[in-house]
Design a protein around this motif. Structure first.
Motif, PDB file in Angstrom:
ATOM      1  N   ALA A 116       9.035   4.582 -30.535  1.00 28.34           N
ATOM      2  CA  ALA A 116      10.089   5.888 -30.523  1.00 28.34           C
ATOM      3  C   ALA A 116      10.044   5.882 -28.761  1.00 28.34           C
ATOM      4  CB  ALA A 116       9.455   6.935 -30.811  1.00 28.34           C
ATOM      5  N   GLY A 117      11.279   5.959 -28.238  1.00 23.54           N
ATOM      6  CA  GLY A 117      11.720   6.136 -26.971  1.00 23.54           C
ATOM      7  C   GLY A 117      11.513   4.761 -26.156  1.00 23.54           C
ATOM      8  N   ARG A 118      11.386   4.662 -24.920  1.00 20.80           N
ATOM      9  CA  ARG A 118      10.903   3.563 -24.074  1.00 20.80           C
ATOM     10  C   ARG A 118       9.954   3.635 -23.373  1.00 20.80           C
ATOM     11  NH1 ARG A 118      11.809   5.294 -19.128  1.00 20.80           N
ATOM     12  NH2 ARG A 118      12.994   7.244 -18.602  1.00 20.80           N
ATOM     13  N   LYS A 119       9.651   2.235 -22.457  1.00 23.37           N
ATOM     14  CA  LYS A 119       8.485   2.128 -21.612  1.00 23.37           C
ATOM     15  C   LYS A 119       8.693   3.044 -20.367  1.00 23.37           C
ATOM     16  CE  LYS A 119       7.624  -2.486 -23.097  1.00 23.37           C
ATOM     17  NZ  LYS A 119       7.464  -3.976 -22.272  1.00 23.37           N
ATOM     18  N   PHE A 120       7.699   3.510 -19.714  1.00 24.38           N
ATOM     19  CA  PHE A 120       7.880   4.041 -18.264  1.00 24.38           C
ATOM     20  C   PHE A 120       8.297   3.509 -17.484  1.00 24.38           C
ATOM     21  CE2 PHE A 120       3.364   2.383 -18.529  1.00 24.38           C
ATOM     22  CZ  PHE A 120       3.292   1.876 -17.454  1.00 24.38           C
ATOM     23  N   GLN A 121       8.922   3.973 -16.180  1.00 32.32           N
ATOM     24  CA  GLN A 121       9.415   3.069 -15.437  1.00 32.32           C
ATOM     25  C   GLN A 121       8.727   3.027 -14.051  1.00 32.32           C
ATOM     26  OE1 GLN A 121      13.439   4.740 -14.395  1.00 32.32           O
ATOM     27  NE2 GLN A 121      14.270   4.174 -16.164  1.00 32.32           N
ATOM     28  N   PRO A 122       8.180   2.111 -13.645  1.00 31.83           N
ATOM     29  CA  PRO A 122       7.553   2.033 -12.272  1.00 31.83           C
ATOM     30  C   PRO A 122       7.915   2.985 -11.146  1.00 31.83           C
ATOM     31  CG  PRO A 122       7.824  -0.259 -13.022  1.00 31.83           C
ATOM     32  CD  PRO A 122       8.990   0.776 -13.741  1.00 31.83           C
ATOM     33  N   GLY A 123       6.873   3.672 -10.680  1.00 37.01           N
ATOM     34  CA  GLY A 123       6.933   4.530  -9.565  1.00 37.01           C
ATOM     35  C   GLY A 123       7.391   6.029 -10.034  1.00 37.01           C
ATOM     36  N   MET A 124       7.615   6.284 -11.457  1.00 34.15           N
ATOM     37  CA  MET A 124       7.899   7.576 -11.900  1.00 34.15           C
ATOM     38  C   MET A 124       6.927   8.169 -12.450  1.00 34.15           C
ATOM     39  SD  MET A 124      11.346   7.676 -11.116  1.00 34.15           S
ATOM     40  CE  MET A 124      12.150   8.702 -11.865  1.00 34.15           C
ATOM     41  N   ARG A 125       6.860   9.527 -12.745  1.00 33.38           N
ATOM     42  CA  ARG A 125       6.111  10.326 -13.463  1.00 33.38           C
ATOM     43  C   ARG A 125       6.403  10.558 -14.671  1.00 33.38           C
ATOM     44  NH1 ARG A 125       5.950  14.318  -9.059  1.00 33.38           N
ATOM     45  NH2 ARG A 125       4.399  13.792  -7.676  1.00 33.38           N
ATOM     46  N   GLU A 126       6.355   9.320 -15.410  1.00 25.96           N
ATOM     47  CA  GLU A 126       6.545   9.111 -16.871  1.00 25.96           C
ATOM     48  C   GLU A 126       5.350   8.631 -17.617  1.00 25.96           C
ATOM     49  OE1 GLU A 126      11.334   8.296 -16.358  1.00 25.96           O
ATOM     50  OE2 GLU A 126      10.159   6.547 -16.888  1.00 25.96           O
ATOM     51  N   LEU A 127       5.391   8.940 -18.992  1.00 26.07           N
ATOM     52  CA  LEU A 127       4.350   8.534 -19.771  1.00 26.07           C
ATOM     53  C   LEU A 127       4.817   8.014 -21.155  1.00 26.07           C
ATOM     54  CD1 LEU A 127       2.050  12.062 -19.410  1.00 26.07           C
ATOM     55  CD2 LEU A 127       1.779   9.597 -18.172  1.00 26.07           C
ATOM     56  N   VAL A 128       3.992   7.021 -21.700  1.00 26.04           N
ATOM     57  CA  VAL A 128       3.958   6.652 -22.879  1.00 26.04           C
ATOM     58  C   VAL A 128       2.877   7.099 -23.735  1.00 26.04           C
ATOM     59  CG1 VAL A 128       5.972   5.087 -22.635  1.00 26.04           C
ATOM     60  CG2 VAL A 128       3.388   4.192 -22.492  1.00 26.04           C
ATOM     61  N   VAL A 129       2.689   7.557 -25.029  1.00 28.05           N
ATOM     62  CA  VAL A 129       1.791   8.094 -25.477  1.00 28.05           C
ATOM     63  C   VAL A 129       1.370   7.211 -26.960  1.00 28.05           C
ATOM     64  CG1 VAL A 129       2.223  10.182 -24.677  1.00 28.05           C
ATOM     65  CG2 VAL A 129       2.954   9.716 -26.931  1.00 28.05           C
ATOM     66  N   GLY A 130       0.178   6.994 -26.988  1.00 30.26           N
ATOM     67  CA  GLY A 130      -0.280   6.446 -28.334  1.00 30.26           C
ATOM     68  C   GLY A 130      -0.037   7.163 -29.537  1.00 30.26           C
ATOM     69  N   GLN A 131       0.186   6.708 -30.730  1.00 30.19           N
ATOM     70  CA  GLN A 131       0.579   7.702 -32.009  1.00 30.19           C
ATOM     71  C   GLN A 131      -0.756   8.366 -32.130  1.00 30.19           C
ATOM     72  OE1 GLN A 131       1.637   5.089 -35.136  1.00 30.19           O
ATOM     73  NE2 GLN A 131      -0.206   3.692 -35.104  1.00 30.19           N
ATOM     74  N   GLY A 132      -1.923   7.788 -31.955  1.00 28.42           N
ATOM     75  CA  GLY A 132      -3.169   8.749 -32.217  1.00 28.42           C
ATOM     76  C   GLY A 132      -3.388   9.808 -31.516  1.00 28.42           C
ATOM     77  N   ALA A 133      -2.953   9.666 -30.067  1.00 26.64           N
ATOM     78  CA  ALA A 133      -3.137  10.708 -29.096  1.00 26.64           C
ATOM     79  C   ALA A 133      -1.852  11.739 -29.421  1.00 26.64           C
ATOM     80  CB  ALA A 133      -2.784  10.029 -27.600  1.00 26.64           C
ATOM     81  N   GLN A 134      -0.728  11.440 -29.994  1.00 27.54           N
ATOM     82  CA  GLN A 134       0.082  12.234 -30.487  1.00 27.54           C
ATOM     83  C   GLN A 134      -0.192  13.113 -31.483  1.00 27.54           C
ATOM     84  OE1 GLN A 134       3.897  10.668 -32.001  1.00 27.54           O
ATOM     85  NE2 GLN A 134       5.243  11.916 -30.696  1.00 27.54           N
ATOM     86  N   ARG A 135      -1.110  12.498 -32.556  1.00 23.49           N
ATOM     87  CA  ARG A 135      -1.559  13.364 -33.625  1.00 23.49           C
ATOM     88  C   ARG A 135      -2.311  14.282 -32.982  1.00 23.49           C
ATOM     89  NH1 ARG A 135      -1.475   8.086 -36.395  1.00 23.49           N
ATOM     90  NH2 ARG A 135      -3.808   7.973 -35.905  1.00 23.49           N
ATOM     91  N   GLN A 136      -3.188  13.956 -32.081  1.00 28.77           N
ATOM     92  CA  GLN A 136      -4.281  14.825 -31.572  1.00 28.77           C
ATOM     93  C   GLN A 136      -3.680  15.798 -30.558  1.00 28.77           C
ATOM     94  OE1 GLN A 136      -7.629  14.855 -32.882  1.00 28.77           O
ATOM     95  NE2 GLN A 136      -6.829  13.108 -34.184  1.00 28.77           N
ATOM     96  N   PHE A 137      -2.655  15.701 -29.830  1.00 23.96           N
ATOM     97  CA  PHE A 137      -2.394  16.513 -28.916  1.00 23.96           C
ATOM     98  C   PHE A 137      -1.150  17.097 -29.047  1.00 23.96           C
ATOM     99  CE2 PHE A 137      -5.836  13.894 -27.311  1.00 23.96           C
ATOM    100  CZ  PHE A 137      -6.658  14.879 -26.774  1.00 23.96           C
ATOM    101  N   ALA A 138      -0.965  18.445 -28.516  1.00 26.97           N
ATOM    102  CA  ALA A 138       0.438  19.112 -28.625  1.00 26.97           C
ATOM    103  C   ALA A 138       1.309  18.720 -27.361  1.00 26.97           C
ATOM    104  CB  ALA A 138       0.328  20.591 -28.676  1.00 26.97           C
ATOM    105  N   GLY A 139       2.676  18.678 -27.810  1.00 29.45           N
ATOM    106  CA  GLY A 139       3.492  18.330 -26.619  1.00 29.45           C
ATOM    107  C   GLY A 139       3.853  17.033 -26.170  1.00 29.45           C
ATOM    108  N   LEU A 140       3.540  15.907 -26.896  1.00 31.67           N
ATOM    109  CA  LEU A 140       3.672  14.660 -26.656  1.00 31.67           C
ATOM    110  C   LEU A 140       4.705  13.927 -27.316  1.00 31.67           C
ATOM    111  CD1 LEU A 140      -0.182  13.389 -26.434  1.00 31.67           C
ATOM    112  CD2 LEU A 140       1.414  14.431 -24.800  1.00 31.67           C
ATOM    113  N   GLU A 141       5.919  14.742 -27.693  1.00 27.45           N
ATOM    114  CA  GLU A 141       7.251  14.197 -28.284  1.00 27.45           C
ATOM    115  C   GLU A 141       7.879  13.609 -27.039  1.00 27.45           C
ATOM    116  OE1 GLU A 141       5.995  17.332 -28.851  1.00 27.45           O
ATOM    117  OE2 GLU A 141       4.924  16.593 -30.893  1.00 27.45           O
ATOM    118  N   PRO A 142       8.577  12.220 -27.224  1.00 27.70           N
ATOM    119  CA  PRO A 142       9.584  11.927 -26.169  1.00 27.70           C
ATOM    120  C   PRO A 142      10.585  12.929 -25.828  1.00 27.70           C
ATOM    121  CG  PRO A 142       9.278  10.222 -28.041  1.00 27.70           C
ATOM    122  CD  PRO A 142       8.541  11.436 -28.403  1.00 27.70           C
ATOM    123  N   GLY A 143      10.659  13.187 -24.359  1.00 27.09           N
ATOM    124  CA  GLY A 143      11.338  14.274 -23.836  1.00 27.09           C
ATOM    125  C   GLY A 143      10.639  15.287 -23.235  1.00 27.09           C
TER     126      GLY A 143
END
Length: 438
Positions: A185-212
């Motif tokens: 879902a979404g895309r990869k993070f861009q170098p030099g930016m405060r952007e994150l990609v999250v593992g699907q396991g982390a997304q199940r465990q923690f709130a607010g990790l949806e793209p956007g």
């Protein structure tokens, strides 16, 4: 004299249980075949089979007491298999992480990535070592990475309920080093930016990790731009650009590890020797597959010990239930057993018959417990608690055939112990005494 006899039986029983726990499945199958041959071909075996058939035919009349044995043993096996499946799922998640042709370099003496620190100079030396594969432009396929623990709100918890997630700052080669990792879902993070990609396991465990969505890590706000799946321990991590994460956590140009792609798995010794022979470096080297497998050993042992301890406690209760049930069954059939003894049936067929009846109930209970454990827990998602150095690791329970077999062995062992002493009592009961009972 009776005390010495009972003591001898108890010692023999302990030895038998230890041997039973260690014996492989094919030996057990061979023993079952030999025992079946004894039942069919020998005179005493035929007598034992005849007495057993009579006892089994009366189980319907003793359904309540027989159910106590079945339910008790089913509970033991179900709980045991579930707890062992937790350890198996945790171990498999880590065993699937990494490969034989990628390596991880840590500072010498570091047990984990979080506790390691490599300087920029060391990283440059490592990247030029012999044995590292190169891409089409001739650049070494490596990734200097930084791993830190970050706090995020737990999904479904209170607003201030936070858990620890493993935040990985990845270099340019991180994606090539892990071809199993796919953006879902979404895309990869861009170098030099405060952007994150999250593992699907982390997304199940923690709130607010949806793209956007924006999340706060420390004093800074980061944007989630993608979700990835890898099917291993990486699923529980959150990734960002290594330089940005190092700056945010004041790590400068240092990294916690270097992950590198080898020309092939056979190049590991060459690569390790090159680093060991360089006086500028004090590092430890291992394949990523071996590194993550080692991480599972301690926790897997704890989970297994916990499962066996709980299973043993429950098994003791099930054994007493089986003893009570079978002693009552022997007492109810005292005149029948005495009659059989009077017309020529020896003690061995009587012992075997009572034992077979108890182990049949144990087998039914073991099968029920194993099936329930598989239906309920196989594929069940869980996560470890965070520690001071690592975040939560999401994994699924894994009910394997070997665990079901182990549970079945426990069930039969409980049935054996629960039926042995009532069987001996039935065989040793004087005929005249038994005929006067009831």
């Amino acid at each position: 004299m009776r005390f010495l006899f009972n003591l001898g039986v108890l010692l023999a029983l302990i030895v038998a249980i230890v041997v039973w726990a260690l014996v492989p499945w094919y030996v057990i199958v061979a023993l079952v075949v030999l025992f079946a041959g004894w039942l069919v071909l020998s005179r005493r075996g035929k007598q034992a089979a005849s007495v057993t058939s009579v006892g089994v035919s009366t189980l319907k009349q003793r359904l309540g007491s027989s159910s106590v044995v079945i339910v008790g043993i089913a509970g033991v096996v179900g709980v045991l298999v579930a707890l062992l499946a937790m350890g198996e799922g945790y171990s498999e998640t880590l065993r699937k992480t990494g490969s034989d042709d990628t390596v991880m370099v840590l500072r010498g003496g570091s047990a984990t990535e979080v506790s390691s620190v490599l300087s920029r100079d060391s990283i440059l030396v490592i990247e030029q070592a012999a044995g590292i594969a190169r891409d089409g432009q001739g650049k070494p396929i490596t990734s200097g990475e930084i791993v830190v623990a970050a706090n995020l709100p737990v999904k479904g918890g209170a607003p201030d309920d936070e858990g620890s997630v493993q935040l990985r700052g990845a270099g340019d080669g991180a994606w090539a080093l892990r071809p199993n990792l796919k953006i879902i879902a979404g895309r990869k993070f861009q170098p030099g930016m405060r952007e994150l990609v999250v593992g699907q396991g982390a997304q199940r465990q923690f709130a607010g990790l949806e793209p956007g969505r924006d999340v706060k890590l420390g004093a800074q706000t980061w944007k989630v731009v993608g979700v990835f799946a890898s099917g291993d321990a990486m699923d529980s991590e959150v990734w960002g650009d290594a330089d940005v994460i190092a700056e945010a956590y004041r790590r400068g140009s240092s990294r916690t590890s270097v992950v590198a792609k080898l020309t092939d798995a056979k190049a590991f010794d060459t690569f390790k020797a090159a680093l060991a022979g360089d006086p500028r470096l004090q590092v430890d080297v291992d394949t990523t597959l071996n590194y993550f497998s080692k991480q599972s050993e301690g926790m897997s042992k704890v989970m297994r010990v916990m499962g066996i301890t709980v299973g043993t406690i429950m098994a003791i209760g099930a054994i007493f239930g089986a003893l009570n049930t079978m002693f009552a069954a022997v007492a109810a059939r005292a005149r029948e057993i005495a009659t059989l003894r009077a017309i020529g049936f020896r003690g061995v067929p009587v012992v075997v018959a009572v034992m077979l009846e108890t182990m049949l109930l144990a087998l039914i209970g073991g099968l029920i417990g194993g099936v329930l454990a598989w239906l309920i827990f196989n594929g069940w998602t869980a996560s470890t608690l965070a520690t001071g150095t690592t975040g939560q690791l999401a994994f699924t329970f894994k009910v394997t055939p070997s665990l079901l077999w182990e549970g079945l062995k426990w069930a039969l062992a409980i049935g054996f112990v629960g039926g042995l002493f009532p069987a001996l009592r039935a065989a040793r009961l004087p005929v005249t005494t038994a005929l006067r009972e009831l």
